[in-house]
Design a protein around this motif. Structure first.
Motif, mmCIF file in Angstrom:
data_model
loop_
_atom_site.group_PDB
_atom_site.id
_atom_site.type_symbol
_atom_site.label_atom_id
_atom_site.label_comp_id
_atom_site.label_asym_id
_atom_site.label_seq_id
_atom_site.Cartn_x
_atom_site.Cartn_y
_atom_site.Cartn_z
ATOM 1 N N ASP A 121 0.810 -1.206 0.000
ATOM 2 C CA ASP A 121 0.000 0.000 0.000
ATOM 3 C C ASP A 121 0.849 1.265 0.000
ATOM 4 O O ASP A 121 0.438 2.295 -0.548
ATOM 5 C CB ASP A 121 -0.933 0.004 1.213
ATOM 6 N N VAL A 122 2.026 1.198 0.609
ATOM 7 C CA VAL A 122 2.947 2.336 0.552
ATOM 8 C C VAL A 122 3.353 2.598 -0.894
ATOM 9 O O VAL A 122 3.410 3.735 -1.357
ATOM 10 C CB VAL A 122 4.192 2.085 1.422
ATOM 11 N N GLU A 123 3.627 1.529 -1.611
ATOM 12 C CA GLU A 123 3.983 1.670 -3.029
ATOM 13 C C GLU A 123 2.825 2.262 -3.813
ATOM 14 O O GLU A 123 3.014 3.123 -4.676
ATOM 15 C CB GLU A 123 4.379 0.308 -3.598
ATOM 16 N N HIS A 124 1.598 1.818 -3.491
ATOM 17 C CA HIS A 124 0.422 2.366 -4.173
ATOM 18 C C HIS A 124 0.246 3.844 -3.856
ATOM 19 O O HIS A 124 -0.152 4.619 -4.735
ATOM 20 C CB HIS A 124 -0.824 1.593 -3.748
ATOM 21 N N LEU A 125 0.520 4.234 -2.619
ATOM 22 C CA LEU A 125 0.394 5.638 -2.235
ATOM 23 C C LEU A 125 1.326 6.501 -3.069
ATOM 24 O O LEU A 125 0.916 7.538 -3.606
ATOM 25 C CB LEU A 125 0.680 5.807 -0.748
ATOM 26 N N HIS A 126 2.576 6.090 -3.177
ATOM 27 C CA HIS A 126 3.537 6.865 -3.969
ATOM 28 C C HIS A 126 3.145 6.877 -5.442
ATOM 29 O O HIS A 126 3.269 7.906 -6.124
ATOM 30 C CB HIS A 126 4.949 6.288 -3.795
ATOM 31 N N PRO B 149 -5.213 11.268 -5.536
ATOM 32 C CA PRO B 149 -5.147 11.152 -4.070
ATOM 33 C C PRO B 149 -5.309 9.706 -3.622
ATOM 34 O O PRO B 149 -6.033 8.925 -4.253
ATOM 35 C CB PRO B 149 -6.322 12.009 -3.593
ATOM 36 N N PHE B 150 -4.637 9.352 -2.538
ATOM 37 C CA PHE B 150 -4.732 7.994 -1.984
ATOM 38 C C PHE B 150 -6.124 7.764 -1.397
ATOM 39 O O PHE B 150 -6.719 6.702 -1.574
ATOM 40 C CB PHE B 150 -3.654 7.812 -0.911
ATOM 41 N N LEU C 118 -2.547 11.931 2.437
ATOM 42 C CA LEU C 118 -3.669 11.049 2.129
ATOM 43 C C LEU C 118 -4.600 11.607 1.052
ATOM 44 O O LEU C 118 -5.176 10.841 0.272
ATOM 45 C CB LEU C 118 -4.489 10.777 3.391
ATOM 46 N N HIS C 119 -4.749 12.922 1.003
ATOM 47 C CA HIS C 119 -5.801 13.500 0.168
ATOM 48 C C HIS C 119 -5.251 14.470 -0.867
ATOM 49 O O HIS C 119 -6.013 15.099 -1.608
ATOM 50 C CB HIS C 119 -6.810 14.220 1.075
ATOM 51 N N GLY C 120 -3.930 14.594 -0.917
ATOM 52 C CA GLY C 120 -3.329 15.543 -1.843
ATOM 53 C C GLY C 120 -2.440 14.867 -2.870
ATOM 54 O O GLY C 120 -2.273 13.650 -2.873
ATOM 55 N N VAL C 121 -1.896 15.684 -3.743
ATOM 56 C CA VAL C 121 -0.945 15.203 -4.747
ATOM 57 C C VAL C 121 0.193 16.214 -4.840
ATOM 58 O O VAL C 121 0.078 17.349 -4.380
ATOM 59 C CB VAL C 121 -1.615 15.048 -6.131
ATOM 60 N N MET D 29 8.876 10.717 2.553
ATOM 61 C CA MET D 29 8.284 11.874 1.889
ATOM 62 C C MET D 29 8.714 13.119 2.639
ATOM 63 O O MET D 29 9.192 13.043 3.777
ATOM 64 C CB MET D 29 6.752 11.786 1.871
ATOM 65 N N GLY D 30 8.530 14.254 2.008
ATOM 66 C CA GLY D 30 8.892 15.475 2.705
ATOM 67 C C GLY D 30 8.609 16.697 1.876
ATOM 68 O O GLY D 30 8.118 16.621 0.753
ATOM 69 N N TRP D 31 8.926 17.846 2.438
ATOM 70 C CA TRP D 31 8.736 19.120 1.755
ATOM 71 C C TRP D 31 9.839 19.336 0.722
ATOM 72 O O TRP D 31 10.972 18.884 0.913
ATOM 73 C CB TRP D 31 8.732 20.246 2.784
ATOM 74 N N HIS D 32 9.476 20.018 -0.347
ATOM 75 C CA HIS D 32 10.374 20.272 -1.471
ATOM 76 C C HIS D 32 10.725 18.993 -2.221
ATOM 77 O O HIS D 32 11.655 18.974 -3.016
ATOM 78 C CB HIS D 32 11.683 20.956 -1.018
ATOM 79 N N ARG D 33 9.962 17.936 -1.973
ATOM 80 C CA ARG D 33 10.181 16.692 -2.715
ATOM 81 C C ARG D 33 8.909 16.395 -3.510
ATOM 82 O O ARG D 33 7.807 16.626 -3.041
ATOM 83 C CB ARG D 33 10.451 15.524 -1.776
ATOM 84 N N THR D 34 9.083 15.858 -4.697
ATOM 85 C CA THR D 34 7.923 15.483 -5.500
ATOM 86 C C THR D 34 7.487 14.070 -5.148
ATOM 87 O O THR D 34 8.234 13.310 -4.567
ATOM 88 C CB THR D 34 8.268 15.545 -7.011
#
Length: 468
Positions: A72-77, A85-86, A426-429, A463-468
């Motif tokens: 599911d982590v792979e699916h989220l990415h 959105p996940f 969870l709800h963004g891209v 994941m993090g800020w300034h990362r796609t």
């Protein structure tokens, strides 16, 4: 006032002028406007309801994200990189098996309930048209109550099922939808207009007052015009402020009592405002003829409750056992709970202040006028909560140094940043949003990487800020 992080963003001035008095007056009225959001939000039952709904949503998100199986982590990415959105209202149900199936529905319901109460424009047209509004509200209020039972809320009976009576409709007017957000904004502009009586605004460029009147002619003045139409006569700013305060303090199951049933028209602030405004027909109150006072406002609330058939909400339990900001920063708790801990601690102080001086919240602008203003030179322990605790000025983070040190203020900021990232995950891209956080925090690559590591430790996601 960005409710994602509970931080006040304050510019030096929004008026380009070489006139120092006008510049100070502009800064002052803007500060009053933005600070009033804080005081009304934390000093009202609807604000407490929203804080608890947000905490419940964030804690569910934290648990869900940290327990995602590798697949599911792979699916989220994959979803995020594809612009999907996940967790999505439009794609629900996406997760049809195991615990994730239930987490998806519960999280979407909590998200829906929060924005339905605050501002349905935060939801897409698809969401509001097809989602089960009643189920979302009832299940979310029930989940929130169970989580806060015996702490911020009264004890929750084992067999409790929250029920909302009546049709769950929004309030539409000829000018557009009336929302709780618009009620907050209208009240803030009226608070600014109170400042016209103050020394700075009286001596400043008259354009400042004209600007405020123009604002009232727009969206933020809708409640004033609606109240006038419903009451059949002109209502002064002081009366409209009292109507808004009444609207923002609904009865909430678990907060007001252990009664699990409430009518939608008694719970939903825009409906409360409409009903209260109609009750003004043929009734003139002291607030229309004198400067707002605690006694006159309390009497107005009691009479309005009788005439409208609606109750004025209250809080039956102790919202917080914390007594200082330092405790909120250092007491053991999950990162998702730190911002709500500050909010509920401040709310408990503001509700106590409301009992002694309701106008300090209902008519927030009067705090800066006359003898009342002198107490802000050196705020006492109760009055200090009327102001946003954390602020950003010119992109820099500010905190009350007399109450928390650098490390504690940093921990509280990290908690706000991580908790506010859960919605994006969870709800963004795309990249994680950070316009609700201090700009300077993201100007330093080292600080960004440290913050990203905290997020990774909390979620288990790279994941993090300034990362796609």
């Amino acid at each position: 006032m960005n409710l994602r992080s509970q931080i006040l963003f304050q510019d030096q001035t929004r008026t380009r002028t070489s006139d120092l008095v006008t510049a100070v007056g502009s800064w002052h009225k803007t500060y009053v406007h933005e600070s009033s959001h804080w005081a009304r939000y934390h000093g009202s039952t609807v604000g407490i309801l929203l804080s608890l709904l947000r905490r419940t949503r964030d804690q569910l998100a934290a648990y869900t994200i940290s327990h995602l199986p590798r697949q599911d982590v792979e699916h989220l990415h994959e979803d995020r990189s594809s612009g999907l959105p996940f967790f999505s209202f439009e794609r629900y149900p996406k997760h049809a098996q195991g615990e994730l199936k239930y987490s998806e529905l519960d999280w979407l319901n909590l998200y829906f309930a929060y924005y339905l109460l605050l501002d349905p424009e935060g939801l897409t047209e698809f969401d509001t048209a097809t989602w089960d509004m009643r189920a979302a509200m009832e299940h979310s209020l029930e989940d929130m109550w169970r989580q806060g039972a015996g702490m911020e809320m009264v004890e929750c009976p084992d067999d409790v099922r929250v029920g909302i009576d009546g049709p769950l409709k929004l309030v539409h007017t000829s000018e557009g939808p009336l929302t709780s957000r618009v009620l907050f904004e209208c009240a803030a502009v009226l608070d600014e207009l109170f400042q016209v009586e103050g020394a700075f605004i009286r001596k400043a460029d008259p354009a400042l007052r004209e600007f405020l009147l123009e604002v009232l002619n727009g969206e933020y003045g809708m409640p004033c015009r609606l109240a006038r139409a419903l009451a059949g006569r002109t209502l002064g700013g002081s009366t409209v402020l009292a109507l808004i305060d009444f609207a923002l303090n609904p009865v909430v199951p678990g907060l007001n009592s252990d009664d699990p049933s409430v009518d939608w028209k008694e719970l939903y602030p825009p409906y409360r405002f409409v009903t209260a405004a109609k009750a003004m027909t043929g009734w003139e109150t002291d607030l229309e003829f004198q400067y707002p006072s605690h006694e006159a406002t309390v009497h107005f609330q009691h009479m309005l409750a009788k005439r409208s058939g609606l109750r004025m909400g209250s809080v039956a339990s102790r919202l917080s056992d914390l007594s200082t900001l330092r405790e909120a920063a250092t007491a053991p708790m999950h990162l998702s709970a730190r911002t709500p801990a500050v909010s509920l601690m401040c709310a408990s102080r503001l509700l106590a202040l409301r009992e002694r001086d309701v106008c300090s919240i209902s008519h927030y602008g009067v705090n800066f006028l006359g003898e009342r203003a002198t107490r802000f030179i050196k705020p006492d322990r109760d009055v200090q909560w009327l102001f946003p605790v954390f602020q950003v000025s010119q992109g820099e983070y500010r905190w009350p140094a007399e109450h928390v040190g650098l490390d504690e203020a940093t921990d509280l900021l990290i908690g706000a940043a991580v908790a506010s990232a859960y919605d994006d995950i969870l709800h963004g891209v795309g990249p994680l949003a950070h316009d609700h956080l201090p700009r300077s925090l993201f100007d330093d690559a080292g600080q960004v990487e440290a913050l990203n590591q905290v997020l990774k430790d909390s979620t288990g996601l790279d994941m993090g800020w300034h990362r796609t």
